[in-house]
Design a protein around this motif. Sequence first.
Motif, PDB file in Angstrom:
ATOM      1  N   ASN A   1      24.373  -6.960  88.356  1.00 48.33           N
ATOM      2  CA  ASN A   1      23.602  -6.895  87.108  1.00 48.33           C
ATOM      3  C   ASN A   1      23.098  -8.287  86.701  1.00 48.33           C
ATOM      4  O   ASN A   1      23.134  -8.673  85.533  1.00 48.33           O
ATOM      5  CB  ASN A   1      24.446  -6.281  85.990  1.00 48.33           C
ATOM      6  N   GLY A   2      22.646  -9.061  87.704  1.00 46.94           N
ATOM      7  CA  GLY A   2      22.035 -10.351  87.458  1.00 46.94           C
ATOM      8  C   GLY A   2      22.973 -11.533  87.432  1.00 46.94           C
ATOM      9  O   GLY A   2      22.515 -12.685  87.438  1.00 46.94           O
ATOM     10  N   LYS A   3      24.285 -11.313  87.435  1.00 44.82           N
ATOM     11  CA  LYS A   3      25.248 -12.413  87.412  1.00 44.82           C
ATOM     12  C   LYS A   3      25.657 -12.774  88.827  1.00 44.82           C
ATOM     13  O   LYS A   3      26.019 -11.913  89.618  1.00 44.82           O
ATOM     14  CB  LYS A   3      26.485 -12.022  86.591  1.00 44.82           C
ATOM     15  N   GLU A   4      25.615 -14.075  89.150  1.00 44.24           N
ATOM     16  CA  GLU A   4      25.870 -14.531  90.519  1.00 44.24           C
ATOM     17  C   GLU A   4      27.359 -14.659  90.815  1.00 44.24           C
ATOM     18  O   GLU A   4      28.143 -15.136  89.995  1.00 44.24           O
ATOM     19  CB  GLU A   4      25.199 -15.877  90.773  1.00 44.24           C
ATOM     20  N   TYR A   5      27.724 -14.224  92.047  1.00 46.87           N
ATOM     21  CA  TYR A   5      29.088 -14.349  92.539  1.00 46.87           C
ATOM     22  C   TYR A   5      29.034 -14.835  93.984  1.00 46.87           C
ATOM     23  O   TYR A   5      28.018 -14.717  94.659  1.00 46.87           O
ATOM     24  CB  TYR A   5      29.828 -13.002  92.507  1.00 46.87           C
ATOM     25  N   SER A   6      30.159 -15.363  94.452  1.00 47.42           N
ATOM     26  CA  SER A   6      30.278 -15.778  95.842  1.00 47.42           C
ATOM     27  C   SER A   6      31.655 -15.363  96.345  1.00 47.42           C
ATOM     28  O   SER A   6      32.668 -15.726  95.736  1.00 47.42           O
ATOM     29  CB  SER A   6      30.102 -17.289  95.968  1.00 47.42           C
ATOM     30  N   CYS A   7      31.703 -14.596  97.431  1.00 49.36           N
ATOM     31  CA  CYS A   7      32.979 -14.095  97.928  1.00 49.36           C
ATOM     32  C   CYS A   7      33.528 -15.042  98.988  1.00 49.36           C
ATOM     33  O   CYS A   7      33.340 -14.839 100.181  1.00 49.36           O
ATOM     34  CB  CYS A   7      32.829 -12.690  98.512  1.00 49.36           C
ATOM     35  N   VAL A   8      34.211 -16.090  98.546  1.00 52.03           N
ATOM     36  CA  VAL A   8      34.801 -17.029  99.491  1.00 52.03           C
ATOM     37  C   VAL A   8      36.270 -16.715  99.743  1.00 52.03           C
ATOM     38  O   VAL A   8      36.898 -17.310 100.610  1.00 52.03           O
ATOM     39  CB  VAL A   8      34.666 -18.483  98.979  1.00 52.03           C
ATOM     40  N   ASP A   9      36.828 -15.767  99.003  1.00 51.91           N
ATOM     41  CA  ASP A   9      38.235 -15.408  99.153  1.00 51.91           C
ATOM     42  C   ASP A   9      38.354 -13.899  99.272  1.00 51.91           C
ATOM     43  O   ASP A   9      38.376 -13.186  98.275  1.00 51.91           O
ATOM     44  CB  ASP A   9      39.042 -15.924  97.952  1.00 51.91           C
ATOM     45  N   THR A  10      38.410 -13.395 100.501  1.00 54.84           N
ATOM     46  CA  THR A  10      38.493 -11.951 100.698  1.00 54.84           C
ATOM     47  C   THR A  10      39.785 -11.370 100.142  1.00 54.84           C
ATOM     48  O   THR A  10      39.830 -10.211  99.733  1.00 54.84           O
ATOM     49  CB  THR A  10      38.396 -11.598 102.195  1.00 54.84           C
ATOM     50  N   GLU A  11      40.842 -12.167 100.111  1.00 53.73           N
ATOM     51  CA  GLU A  11      42.121 -11.677  99.598  1.00 53.73           C
ATOM     52  C   GLU A  11      42.051 -11.402  98.097  1.00 53.73           C
ATOM     53  O   GLU A  11      42.785 -10.564  97.581  1.00 53.73           O
ATOM     54  CB  GLU A  11      43.224 -12.692  99.901  1.00 53.73           C
ATOM     55  N   GLY A  12      41.144 -12.108  97.415  1.00 55.17           N
ATOM     56  CA  GLY A  12      41.008 -11.899  95.983  1.00 55.17           C
ATOM     57  C   GLY A  12      39.927 -10.896  95.623  1.00 55.17           C
ATOM     58  O   GLY A  12      39.689 -10.624  94.438  1.00 55.17           O
ATOM     59  N   PHE A  13      39.272 -10.325  96.625  1.00 56.90           N
ATOM     60  CA  PHE A  13      38.186  -9.370  96.389  1.00 56.90           C
ATOM     61  C   PHE A  13      38.758  -7.993  96.057  1.00 56.90           C
ATOM     62  O   PHE A  13      39.515  -7.412  96.841  1.00 56.90           O
ATOM     63  CB  PHE A  13      37.291  -9.297  97.624  1.00 56.90           C
ATOM     64  N   ASP A  14      38.399  -7.465  94.906  1.00 56.80           N
ATOM     65  CA  ASP A  14      38.849  -6.138  94.472  1.00 56.80           C
ATOM     66  C   ASP A  14      37.814  -5.114  94.927  1.00 56.80           C
ATOM     67  O   ASP A  14      36.890  -4.763  94.185  1.00 56.80           O
ATOM     68  CB  ASP A  14      39.026  -6.108  92.956  1.00 56.80           C
ATOM     69  N   GLY A  15      37.974  -4.632  96.167  1.00 57.47           N
ATOM     70  CA  GLY A  15      36.997  -3.713  96.734  1.00 57.47           C
ATOM     71  C   GLY A  15      36.901  -2.402  95.993  1.00 57.47           C
ATOM     72  O   GLY A  15      35.810  -1.856  95.795  1.00 57.47           O
ATOM     73  N   GLU A  16      38.033  -1.881  95.555  1.00 60.98           N
ATOM     74  CA  GLU A  16      38.018  -0.604  94.838  1.00 60.98           C
ATOM     75  C   GLU A  16      37.187  -0.718  93.561  1.00 60.98           C
ATOM     76  O   GLU A  16      36.375   0.160  93.246  1.00 60.98           O
ATOM     77  CB  GLU A  16      39.446  -0.185  94.503  1.00 60.98           C
ATOM     78  N   LYS A  17      37.355  -1.808  92.841  1.00 58.14           N
ATOM     79  CA  LYS A  17      36.594  -2.027  91.607  1.00 58.14           C
ATOM     80  C   LYS A  17      35.106  -2.216  91.905  1.00 58.14           C
ATOM     81  O   LYS A  17      34.239  -1.671  91.214  1.00 58.14           O
ATOM     82  CB  LYS A  17      37.149  -3.251  90.876  1.00 58.14           C
ATOM     83  N   PHE A  18      34.821  -2.982  92.951  1.00 60.36           N
ATOM     84  CA  PHE A  18      33.434  -3.264  93.309  1.00 60.36           C
ATOM     85  C   PHE A  18      32.686  -1.990  93.682  1.00 60.36           C
ATOM     86  O   PHE A  18      31.581  -1.737  93.186  1.00 60.36           O
ATOM     87  CB  PHE A  18      33.402  -4.255  94.473  1.00 60.36           C
ATOM     88  N   TYR A  19      33.275  -1.169  94.553  1.00 59.22           N
ATOM     89  CA  TYR A  19      32.573   0.032  95.008  1.00 59.22           C
ATOM     90  C   TYR A  19      32.540   1.119  93.924  1.00 59.22           C
ATOM     91  O   TYR A  19      31.614   1.931  93.891  1.00 59.22           O
ATOM     92  CB  TYR A  19      33.185   0.537  96.319  1.00 59.22           C
ATOM     93  N   LYS A  20      33.504   1.087  93.025  1.00 58.15           N
ATOM     94  CA  LYS A  20      33.431   1.986  91.874  1.00 58.15           C
ATOM     95  C   LYS A  20      32.230   1.621  91.005  1.00 58.15           C
ATOM     96  O   LYS A  20      31.493   2.499  90.537  1.00 58.15           O
ATOM     97  CB  LYS A  20      34.714   1.900  91.055  1.00 58.15           C
ATOM     98  N   ALA A  21      32.012   0.311  90.813  1.00 52.91           N
ATOM     99  CA  ALA A  21      30.861  -0.140  90.033  1.00 52.91           C
ATOM    100  C   ALA A  21      29.555   0.291  90.695  1.00 52.91           C
ATOM    101  O   ALA A  21      28.608   0.707  90.018  1.00 52.91           O
ATOM    102  CB  ALA A  21      30.900  -1.663  89.873  1.00 52.91           C
ATOM    103  N   MET A  22      29.499   0.223  92.022  1.00 53.12           N
ATOM    104  CA  MET A  22      28.298   0.677  92.724  1.00 53.12           C
ATOM    105  C   MET A  22      28.070   2.166  92.515  1.00 53.12           C
ATOM    106  O   MET A  22      26.946   2.615  92.271  1.00 53.12           O
ATOM    107  CB  MET A  22      28.407   0.374  94.218  1.00 53.12           C
TER     108      MET A  22
END
Length: 291
Positions: A33-54
Amino acid sequence: MSFRIVTDTSSNLDTSYLRENDISVIPFSYYINGKEYSCVDTEGFDGEKFYKAMRLGADITTSQINPQSYVDHFETILKNGEDILFVAMSSGISGSFHSATLARDELKEKYPDREICLLDTLGASLGEGLFVMEAIRYREKGFSALTAYKKLLSKVKRMYQVFTVDDLKYLKKTGRLSGSAAVLGNMLQIKPLLKGNEDGQIVNFSKAIGRKKSIEMMALKYRTLVKDPERQTVGIAHADCMEDVEYLISLLNKKPPKEILTVMYEPVTGSHVGPGTLALFFFGDDGVRFK
Protein backbone atom coordinates in the motif's frame (compact mmCIF):
# COMPACT_ATOMS: atom_id res chain seq x y z
CA MET A 1 41.32 -19.73 -4.32
CA SER A 2 38.45 -18.50 -2.20
CA PHE A 3 35.88 -16.03 -3.50
CA ARG A 4 32.80 -14.21 -2.29
CA ILE A 5 29.38 -15.58 -3.23
CA VAL A 6 26.72 -12.90 -3.64
CA THR A 7 23.01 -13.42 -4.24
CA ASP A 8 19.76 -11.48 -3.92
CA THR A 9 16.84 -12.02 -1.57
CA SER A 10 14.94 -13.94 -4.23
CA SER A 11 17.18 -16.96 -3.57
CA ASN A 12 14.83 -17.63 -0.63
CA LEU A 13 17.43 -19.21 1.69
CA ASP A 14 17.34 -18.78 5.46
CA THR A 15 19.26 -15.79 6.74
CA SER A 16 21.07 -17.97 9.29
CA TYR A 17 22.26 -20.35 6.54
CA LEU A 18 23.54 -17.45 4.42
CA ARG A 19 25.31 -15.90 7.40
CA GLU A 20 26.94 -19.18 8.41
CA ASN A 21 28.28 -19.63 4.87
CA ASP A 22 29.46 -16.03 4.44
CA ILE A 23 27.05 -15.20 1.62
CA SER A 24 26.48 -11.54 0.78
CA VAL A 25 22.89 -10.60 -0.05
CA ILE A 26 21.59 -7.69 -2.11
CA PRO A 27 17.95 -6.98 -1.14
CA PHE A 28 15.01 -6.36 -3.40
CA SER A 29 12.47 -3.80 -2.21
CA TYR A 30 8.72 -4.23 -2.07
CA TYR A 31 5.83 -1.95 -1.21
CA ILE A 32 2.64 -2.63 0.73
CA ASN A 33 0.00 0.00 0.00
CA GLY A 34 2.81 2.38 -0.98
CA LYS A 35 5.07 1.83 2.04
CA GLU A 36 8.56 0.51 1.25
CA TYR A 37 10.01 -2.61 2.86
CA SER A 38 13.12 -4.72 2.34
CA CYS A 39 13.25 -8.41 3.25
CA VAL A 40 16.83 -8.87 4.39
CA ASP A 41 15.90 -11.27 7.21
CA THR A 42 13.84 -14.26 6.09
CA GLU A 43 13.67 -15.54 9.67
CA GLY A 44 11.80 -12.40 10.67
CA PHE A 45 9.40 -12.54 7.71
CA ASP A 46 5.81 -13.27 8.79
CA GLY A 47 4.62 -15.12 5.69
CA GLU A 48 1.21 -15.99 7.08
CA LYS A 49 0.49 -12.32 7.79
CA PHE A 50 1.86 -11.19 4.44
CA TYR A 51 -0.18 -13.62 2.33
CA LYS A 52 -3.28 -12.96 4.40
CA ALA A 53 -2.90 -9.27 3.53
CA MET A 54 -2.64 -10.20 -0.15
CA ARG A 55 -5.78 -12.29 0.06
CA LEU A 56 -7.56 -9.32 1.62
CA GLY A 57 -6.53 -7.11 -1.29
CA ALA A 58 -3.37 -5.32 -0.15
CA ASP A 59 -1.61 -3.58 -3.02
CA ILE A 60 1.87 -5.14 -3.32
CA THR A 61 4.43 -3.81 -5.79
CA THR A 62 8.17 -4.39 -6.23
CA SER A 63 11.15 -2.63 -7.78
CA GLN A 64 14.24 -4.00 -9.46
CA ILE A 65 17.75 -3.44 -8.12
CA ASN A 66 19.47 -0.53 -9.87
CA PRO A 67 23.04 -0.61 -11.25
CA GLN A 68 24.45 1.68 -8.55
CA SER A 69 23.29 -0.67 -5.78
CA TYR A 70 25.28 -3.45 -7.45
CA VAL A 71 28.31 -1.19 -7.89
CA ASP A 72 28.25 -0.23 -4.21
CA HIS A 73 27.87 -3.82 -3.03
CA PHE A 74 30.39 -5.38 -5.41
CA GLU A 75 33.04 -2.69 -4.93
CA THR A 76 33.20 -3.27 -1.18
CA ILE A 77 34.16 -6.87 -1.92
CA LEU A 78 36.58 -6.05 -4.73
CA LYS A 79 38.40 -3.51 -2.56
CA ASN A 80 39.04 -6.36 -0.14
CA GLY A 81 40.85 -8.26 -2.90
CA GLU A 82 38.15 -10.89 -3.39
CA ASP A 83 36.68 -12.28 -6.60
CA ILE A 84 32.88 -12.40 -6.94
CA LEU A 85 30.39 -15.04 -8.03
CA PHE A 86 26.93 -13.48 -8.18
CA VAL A 87 23.99 -15.92 -8.30
CA ALA A 88 21.05 -13.96 -9.68
CA MET A 89 17.34 -14.08 -10.30
CA SER A 90 16.29 -14.92 -13.87
CA SER A 91 16.79 -12.25 -16.50
CA GLY A 92 13.54 -13.56 -18.00
CA ILE A 93 11.43 -12.13 -15.18
CA SER A 94 13.45 -9.16 -13.90
CA GLY A 95 15.63 -6.42 -15.32
CA SER A 96 17.90 -6.63 -12.28
CA PHE A 97 20.34 -9.00 -13.99
CA HIS A 98 20.90 -6.41 -16.70
CA SER A 99 21.63 -3.86 -13.95
CA ALA A 100 24.22 -6.25 -12.54
CA THR A 101 25.93 -6.58 -15.93
CA LEU A 102 26.18 -2.78 -16.21
CA ALA A 103 27.78 -2.68 -12.76
CA ARG A 104 30.21 -5.47 -13.66
CA ASP A 105 31.28 -3.73 -16.86
CA GLU A 106 31.96 -0.51 -14.96
CA LEU A 107 33.91 -2.24 -12.20
CA LYS A 108 35.99 -4.46 -14.52
CA GLU A 109 37.69 -1.32 -15.84
CA LYS A 110 38.58 -0.31 -12.28
CA TYR A 111 39.52 -3.80 -11.03
CA PRO A 112 40.89 -5.62 -14.11
CA ASP A 113 42.65 -8.30 -12.03
CA ARG A 114 39.48 -9.44 -10.23
CA GLU A 115 36.90 -11.94 -11.49
CA ILE A 116 33.28 -10.78 -11.45
CA CYS A 117 31.15 -13.73 -12.58
CA LEU A 118 27.40 -13.24 -12.97
CA LEU A 119 25.24 -16.36 -13.10
CA ASP A 120 21.79 -15.90 -14.64
CA THR A 121 20.01 -18.84 -13.03
CA LEU A 122 16.92 -18.44 -15.25
CA GLY A 123 15.03 -19.07 -12.03
CA ALA A 124 13.77 -17.57 -8.80
CA SER A 125 13.17 -18.74 -5.24
CA LEU A 126 14.84 -22.13 -4.83
CA GLY A 127 15.40 -22.23 -8.59
CA GLU A 128 18.05 -19.69 -7.62
CA GLY A 129 18.76 -20.79 -4.06
CA LEU A 130 19.80 -24.32 -5.00
CA PHE A 131 22.54 -22.79 -7.17
CA VAL A 132 23.76 -20.79 -4.19
CA MET A 133 24.04 -24.05 -2.27
CA GLU A 134 25.95 -25.61 -5.16
CA ALA A 135 28.28 -22.59 -5.26
CA ILE A 136 29.05 -23.04 -1.57
CA ARG A 137 30.02 -26.67 -2.20
CA TYR A 138 32.30 -25.67 -5.08
CA ARG A 139 33.99 -23.00 -2.96
CA GLU A 140 34.56 -25.54 -0.19
CA LYS A 141 36.28 -27.77 -2.75
CA GLY A 142 38.73 -24.95 -3.48
CA PHE A 143 37.47 -23.98 -6.94
CA SER A 144 38.02 -20.46 -8.24
CA ALA A 145 35.07 -18.15 -8.90
CA LEU A 146 35.43 -18.70 -12.66
CA THR A 147 35.58 -22.49 -12.39
CA ALA A 148 32.57 -22.56 -10.07
CA TYR A 149 30.69 -20.26 -12.45
CA LYS A 150 31.34 -22.54 -15.43
CA LYS A 151 30.20 -25.61 -13.51
CA LEU A 152 27.02 -23.87 -12.39
CA LEU A 153 26.33 -22.52 -15.87
CA SER A 154 26.42 -26.06 -17.25
CA LYS A 155 23.61 -26.97 -14.84
CA VAL A 156 21.30 -23.98 -15.43
CA LYS A 157 19.31 -25.65 -18.19
CA ARG A 158 19.08 -28.83 -16.13
CA MET A 159 16.99 -27.08 -13.48
CA TYR A 160 13.28 -27.88 -13.77
CA GLN A 161 10.82 -25.53 -12.08
CA VAL A 162 7.14 -26.41 -12.01
CA PHE A 163 4.45 -24.74 -9.98
CA THR A 164 0.76 -24.13 -9.58
CA VAL A 165 -1.04 -21.00 -8.42
CA ASP A 166 -4.46 -20.31 -6.99
CA ASP A 167 -5.04 -17.42 -9.38
CA LEU A 168 -3.13 -16.19 -12.44
CA LYS A 169 -4.12 -12.58 -11.74
CA TYR A 170 -0.89 -11.85 -9.81
CA LEU A 171 1.37 -13.05 -12.63
CA LYS A 172 -0.74 -11.22 -15.21
CA LYS A 173 -0.82 -8.02 -13.15
CA THR A 174 2.95 -7.83 -12.87
CA GLY A 175 3.69 -9.02 -16.41
CA ARG A 176 5.53 -12.15 -15.27
CA LEU A 177 3.46 -14.54 -17.40
CA SER A 178 4.83 -14.87 -20.93
CA GLY A 179 2.61 -15.55 -23.93
CA SER A 180 -1.15 -15.79 -23.99
CA ALA A 181 -2.82 -17.75 -21.22
CA ALA A 182 -6.22 -19.36 -21.49
CA VAL A 183 -8.97 -17.96 -19.31
CA LEU A 184 -9.24 -20.23 -16.31
CA GLY A 185 -12.58 -21.08 -14.76
CA ASN A 186 -12.29 -20.57 -11.03
CA MET A 187 -15.81 -21.84 -10.56
CA LEU A 188 -14.71 -25.15 -12.12
CA GLN A 189 -11.54 -25.27 -10.00
CA ILE A 190 -9.29 -25.40 -13.05
CA LYS A 191 -5.72 -25.01 -11.79
CA PRO A 192 -2.83 -23.94 -14.04
CA LEU A 193 0.51 -25.74 -14.30
CA LEU A 194 3.38 -23.37 -14.99
CA LYS A 195 7.11 -23.74 -15.48
CA GLY A 196 10.28 -21.78 -16.14
CA ASN A 197 11.15 -22.12 -19.81
CA GLU A 198 14.52 -22.18 -21.55
CA ASP A 199 14.71 -18.36 -21.44
CA GLY A 200 13.85 -18.13 -17.75
CA GLN A 201 10.33 -16.89 -18.45
CA ILE A 202 7.17 -18.19 -16.78
CA VAL A 203 4.84 -20.07 -19.12
CA ASN A 204 1.51 -21.81 -18.59
CA PHE A 205 1.90 -25.29 -20.11
CA SER A 206 -1.02 -27.33 -18.75
CA LYS A 207 -3.97 -27.33 -16.38
CA ALA A 208 -5.68 -29.67 -13.96
CA ILE A 209 -9.15 -30.04 -12.52
CA GLY A 210 -8.76 -29.33 -8.84
CA ARG A 211 -5.87 -28.49 -6.57
CA LYS A 212 -5.06 -32.08 -5.61
CA LYS A 213 -4.75 -33.11 -9.23
CA SER A 214 -2.43 -30.19 -10.01
CA ILE A 215 -0.10 -31.30 -7.20
CA GLU A 216 -0.17 -34.87 -8.48
CA MET A 217 0.80 -33.61 -11.94
CA MET A 218 3.76 -31.76 -10.41
CA ALA A 219 4.89 -34.96 -8.71
CA LEU A 220 4.52 -36.83 -11.99
CA LYS A 221 6.86 -34.33 -13.66
CA TYR A 222 9.36 -35.04 -10.91
CA ARG A 223 9.16 -38.81 -11.25
CA THR A 224 9.46 -38.57 -15.03
CA LEU A 225 12.21 -35.97 -15.34
CA VAL A 226 14.36 -36.04 -12.19
CA LYS A 227 17.96 -37.23 -12.59
CA ASP A 228 19.69 -39.13 -9.77
CA PRO A 229 17.30 -37.92 -7.03
CA GLU A 230 19.24 -39.82 -4.36
CA ARG A 231 22.17 -37.44 -4.95
CA GLN A 232 20.35 -34.10 -4.93
CA THR A 233 18.43 -31.66 -2.77
CA VAL A 234 14.94 -31.02 -4.13
CA GLY A 235 13.29 -27.70 -3.31
CA ILE A 236 9.70 -26.82 -2.46
CA ALA A 237 8.53 -23.23 -2.05
CA HIS A 238 5.03 -22.26 -0.99
CA ALA A 239 2.99 -19.14 -0.34
CA ASP A 240 1.15 -20.12 2.85
CA CYS A 241 -0.21 -23.56 1.89
CA MET A 242 1.56 -26.00 4.20
CA GLU A 243 -1.02 -28.78 3.82
CA ASP A 244 -0.32 -28.89 0.10
CA VAL A 245 3.42 -29.01 0.82
CA GLU A 246 2.92 -32.08 3.00
CA TYR A 247 0.89 -33.80 0.28
CA LEU A 248 3.55 -33.04 -2.33
CA ILE A 249 6.29 -34.39 -0.05
CA SER A 250 4.35 -37.63 0.38
CA LEU A 251 4.25 -38.02 -3.40
CA LEU A 252 7.94 -37.22 -3.85
CA ASN A 253 8.88 -39.81 -1.27
CA LYS A 254 7.66 -42.51 -3.61
CA LYS A 255 10.93 -41.76 -5.43
CA PRO A 256 12.79 -40.10 -2.57
CA PRO A 257 15.54 -37.53 -3.13
CA LYS A 258 18.55 -37.17 -0.87
CA GLU A 259 16.91 -34.20 0.84
CA ILE A 260 13.81 -32.00 0.50
CA LEU A 261 14.26 -28.32 1.36
CA THR A 262 11.02 -26.44 2.08
CA VAL A 263 10.71 -22.64 2.29
CA MET A 264 7.99 -20.02 2.43
CA TYR A 265 8.14 -17.72 -0.60
CA GLU A 266 9.87 -14.49 0.39
CA PRO A 267 7.74 -11.38 -0.23
CA VAL A 268 9.18 -10.10 -3.52
CA THR A 269 8.86 -13.29 -5.57
CA GLY A 270 5.78 -14.28 -3.56
CA SER A 271 3.98 -11.07 -4.46
CA HIS A 272 4.22 -11.98 -8.16
CA VAL A 273 2.95 -15.55 -7.88
CA GLY A 274 0.36 -14.89 -5.16
CA PRO A 275 -0.92 -16.69 -2.05
CA GLY A 276 -1.46 -20.41 -2.38
CA THR A 277 1.37 -20.92 -4.85
CA LEU A 278 3.21 -24.24 -4.63
CA ALA A 279 6.48 -24.77 -6.51
CA LEU A 280 8.89 -27.66 -7.04
CA PHE A 281 12.56 -27.40 -8.10
CA PHE A 282 14.86 -30.24 -9.14
CA PHE A 283 17.64 -31.16 -11.57
CA GLY A 284 17.04 -33.31 -14.63
CA ASP A 285 18.93 -34.02 -17.86
CA ASP A 286 20.23 -31.35 -20.24
CA GLY A 287 17.32 -29.70 -22.03
CA VAL A 288 14.79 -30.62 -19.35
CA ARG A 289 13.37 -27.09 -19.50
CA PHE A 290 11.95 -27.91 -22.93
CA LYS A 291 9.83 -30.76 -21.51
